[in-house]
Design an enzyme around this catalytic site. Structure first.
Site, PDB file in Angstrom:
ATOM      1  CB  CYS A 359      -0.997   0.023   1.147  1.00 28.78           C
ATOM      2  SG  CYS A 359      -1.129  -1.454   2.120  1.00 28.78           S
ATOM      3  NE  ARG A 388       2.401  -8.549   5.691  1.00 27.84           N
ATOM      4  CZ  ARG A 388       1.111  -8.505   5.393  1.00 27.84           C
ATOM      5  NH1 ARG A 388       0.266  -9.282   6.039  1.00 27.84           N
ATOM      6  NH2 ARG A 388       0.673  -7.683   4.466  1.00 27.84           N
ATOM      7  CD  GLN A 406      -0.405  -8.528   0.532  1.00 25.41           C
ATOM      8  OE1 GLN A 406       0.170  -7.509   0.190  1.00 25.41           O
ATOM      9  NE2 GLN A 406      -1.189  -8.573   1.579  1.00 25.41           N
ATOM     10  CG  ASP A 408      -2.161  -5.557  -2.264  1.00 30.16           C
ATOM     11  OD1 ASP A 408      -3.358  -5.469  -1.932  1.00 30.16           O
ATOM     12  OD2 ASP A 408      -1.226  -5.079  -1.606  1.00 30.16           O
ATOM     13  CG  HIS A 410      -3.800  -0.504  -2.455  1.00 26.59           C
ATOM     14  ND1 HIS A 410      -2.639  -1.156  -2.770  1.00 26.59           N
ATOM     15  CD2 HIS A 410      -4.105  -0.876  -1.185  1.00 26.59           C
ATOM     16  CE1 HIS A 410      -2.241  -1.878  -1.742  1.00 26.59           C
ATOM     17  NE2 HIS A 410      -3.107  -1.733  -0.765  1.00 26.59           N
ATOM     18  CE  LYS A 494     -11.709  -7.314   9.143  1.00 24.08           C
ATOM     19  NZ  LYS A 494     -10.599  -8.207   9.348  1.00 24.08           N
ATOM     20  CG  HIS A 540      -6.012  -1.736   1.898  1.00 25.25           C
ATOM     21  ND1 HIS A 540      -4.661  -1.548   1.939  1.00 25.25           N
ATOM     22  CD2 HIS A 540      -6.541  -0.758   2.658  1.00 25.25           C
ATOM     23  CE1 HIS A 540      -4.395  -0.501   2.692  1.00 25.25           C
ATOM     24  NE2 HIS A 540      -5.510  -0.006   3.137  1.00 25.25           N
TER      25      HIS A 540
HETATM   26 ZN    ZN Z   1      -3.064  -2.526   1.126  1.00 24.25          ZN
END
Ligand code: ZN
Ligand code: ZN
Length: 667
Positions: A359, A388, A406, A408, A410, A494, A540
């Site tokens: 992000c 992580r 991910q 991912d 945004h 969320k 996200h």
């Molecule tokens: Zn994010």
């Protein structure tokens, strides 16, 4: 708010006020209300409704708080009963079973000390300090027997309240430093204890009426667990178990476990040569092998194509970022100490962090040029690899790793676009579920805790709008949804998706998260139609979650029998002897030219052995060629799980596969 049952913390039950009235009114979930004498217990109310309910009820909630069934009800209240069928009922049952296990352990191993013993998603555990004693898996049978013995005694779970000082004294006398530490962390006030037979435990409850309801028990495993999850502290012995109100339920569960073992993605991943781990590379860092990498690429392309249709733009960002970037995003403050430590450059004294999220990078991309309200939404997508730190004991196959990618994206949008964007993301998630035959799924909407709106960032008006947008979006899409108050992150509400796999296990996949925090921290802006500057809202979203986790779930769901379009190898041609190798290669050539992933197994092995080996590798189609086939220019087709499909030409076979793939992707 969902309060975990039986975690050893303060007694949350409020003191019940005695009312000066002759009758109290109890309201049930269906809206019906009945009057009772004050002081009646939950169990007596259940008996009055039906003997069957009384035999099945395990716990109750009065005005939203959990109570034991024998607690007197002294004022008007709304009442919900929980049975085995309810998660709350099972959690109470399993937490009570952890007390029963502790009682049995104390009997078998006098002098041991106890940490915590909560219920978990499937069963319960207790962390125990065995001191100089030792316990191994072979000893668990004896503990199970002792538990069943105690269960039959129909021991009650007797609640008693003590002051903090008295509670502390009790455990100081016992020499149990773990419980003393837990008590010291509690606020002053009364602390509740539960006694079952000879065993007493610090516990806020609630518990089931008595131990005789526990009819079947399986202690499943032993593991090490640091006290309070802190690796600098003592390693305790964690004993896991599960229990049931009926023997047949245990049998069903054990059967499911057997099936789960067969579907274990770590085992199948090895058999199909999809991924591997190397101790030299490092634990929790998966290596994708050629077939696994190709599978992953197909999944990525599949998602990229859907996202392109929905107006996403792909970006790529580096694997590291300056520490300042994560100080700005707040990730450093939150995770910095407990994650991988900064990387330093030898000369310039710069500090970089391994990327824990994509992000911040995407916020910087958004910020590169001025944005107008007409430019929004901006949807930036990336298959971004992040790192992580996870404790080594927490690592598990592809589902808990230290480096993962991910899927991912945004979305930066105006507040008035939130609902439409949510609907679009839901469409993508549902398309994925459908195409990959996850047919059983539910969604959870996580909202603010309405009693404590102060701790959330973003302002009341925004929150109300966003929460309404999500609720309306899921309603519009007809999703089976639970709404949970108090589960939202501090920076936004969320939506999570849970899928149930082929053997009934639940997996969390896919999250859509609203964020008011990062746009603020990165000072993101757009110029509105009023010519003024406004903050965009950020969403996200990751429908797969991560490629690693998704592939793991997909393997366990399908048992490695992927849909044909995704299968690493769609067909293998098996010549009966080396005489037919040339013909086999000719067939393979025809198939490869039709975009079918096929190869020839020309090893000098028996046909029986080759078939067995390729079945383990879950190859969807095996094509056998021998003398008859060569003479007629045909192949004998064997389909995974279905067996013999007869003979056909290579061209006809290719057409059949193309048809099958087309049908799978039409869903
Ligand atoms: Zn994010
Ligand atoms: Zn307890």
């Amino acid at each position: 708010m969902k309060a975990p049952i039986g975690t050893t913390t303060q007694n949350l039950c409020l003191p019940l006020r005695v009312q000066n009235r002759s009758m109290i009114t109890i309201t049930f979930p269906d809206g019906n209300a009945r009057n009772y004498e004050p002081g009646i217990s939950g169990m007596e109310i259940a008996k009055g409704i039906s003997p069957r309910l009384a035999s099945e009820v395990l716990a109750m909630k009065l005005d939203g708080l959990f109570y034991d069934l024998n607690r007197p009800v002294v004022q008007d209240a709304s009442l919900v009963f929980f049975k085995w069928e309810d998660e709350e009922g099972r959690q109470t049952f399993w937490h009570s079973s952890s007390h029963l296990m502790a009682a049995a352990l104390e009997k078998c191993y006098p002098g041991i000390k106890f940490g915590i013993g909560p219920a978990i998603e499937n069963g319960f555990y207790y962390d125990v300090d065995f001191g100089s004693k030792n316990i191994i898996e072979a000893d668990l049978g004896q503990v199970e027997a002792a538990m069943l013995e105690l269960a039959k005694e129909k021991q009650l779970f007797v609640r008693r309240d003590l002051s903090k000082a008295q509670a502390l004294q009790t455990y100081m006398d016992k020499g149990d430093e773990y419980k003393c530490e837990l008590i010291n962390d509690l606020q002053d006030g009364t602390i509740s204890f539960y006694t079952t037979g000879a065993f007493t435990d610090l516990c806020r409850g609630p518990h089931i009426p008595d131990t005789s309801l526990i009819k079947a028990i399986k202690l499943t495993s032993i593991a090490g667990a640091y006290w309070r999850g802190d690796e600098r502290r003592k390693m305790l012995t964690r004993i896991y178990g599960i229990s049931f109100p009926k023997k047949s339920l245990l049998d069903e569960y054990l059967l499911m476990l057997e099936e789960a073992k067969k579907r274990d993605h770590r085992k199948i991943g090895k058999e199909m040569e999809l991924f591997a781990f190397s101790p030299r590379v490092g634990q929790g860092l998966p290596l994708w092998l050629p077939k696994g990498a190709a599978l992953r690429e197909r999944l990525e392309n599949f998602l990229k194509a859907v996202q392109k249709k929905h107006g996403y733009q792909q970006v790529v960002s580096p694997h590291i970022g300056q520490k300042e970037l994560y100080v700005t995003s707040g990730h450093y403050e939150k995770y910095g100490k407990d994650s991988f430590q900064p990387i330093h450059t030898p000369q310039e004294g710069e500090e970089f962090l391994l990327k824990p999220m994509n992000c911040p990078h995407h916020c910087e991309i958004y910020k590169l040029k001025p944005r107008s309200y007409k430019d929004l939404p901006v949807r930036l997508a990336e298959f971004g690899t992040v790192y992580r730190y996870e404790q080594s004991g927490e690592l598990h196959g592809l589902t808990r790793v230290r480096g993962f990618t991910q899927d991912d994206a945004h979305i930066f949008c105006r507040p008035d676009q939130l609902k439409e964007e949510f609907c679009k993301v839901i469409d993508i998630v549902l398309y994925i579920f459908k195409t990959l035959s996850f047919n059983d799924y539910t969604a959870q909407v996580s909202l603010r805790d309405p009693k404590d709106t102060q701790k959330y960032m973003g302002g009341d008006e925004h929150w109300e709008k966003a929460e309404r947008a999500i609720i309306e979006a899921v309603a519009e899409k007809g999703l089976t949804t639970t709404v949970v108050e108090g589960e939202a992150a501090f920076y936004g509400p969320k939506l999570d998706f849970m899928v149930r796999d082929a053997i009934g296990r639940k997996w969390q996949l896919g999250t859509i998260q609203v964020d008011y925090n990062l746009p603020e921290r990165f000072e993101l802006e757009y110029v509105g139609s009023d010519d003024k500057r406004h903050r965009p809202v950020m969403i996200h979203r990751a429908p797969f979650g991560s490629m690693e986790r998704f592939v793991a779930v997909l393997i366990e769901h399908t048992g490695g029998k992927f849909p044909l379009w995704l299968a690493p190898e769609q067909a293998v041609i098996l010549p009966i002897s080396e005489k037919f190798n040339d013909f086999a290669k000719k067939v393979c050539h025809v198939l490869n030219n039709s975009d079918i992933r096929a190869s020839v197994d020309d090893r000098n092995e028996t046909i029986g052995r080759k078939i067995r080996e390729h079945e383990i590798k879950r190859i969807p189609y095996l094509l056998i060629v021998g003398e008859k086939e060569e003479a007629a220019e045909l192949v004998s087709v064997r389909k995974q799980g279905e067996g013999d499909k007869g003979q056909m030409t290579a061209v006809a076979f290719a057409a059949m596969l193309a048809d099958e793939i087309k049908k799978q992707q039409e869903t």
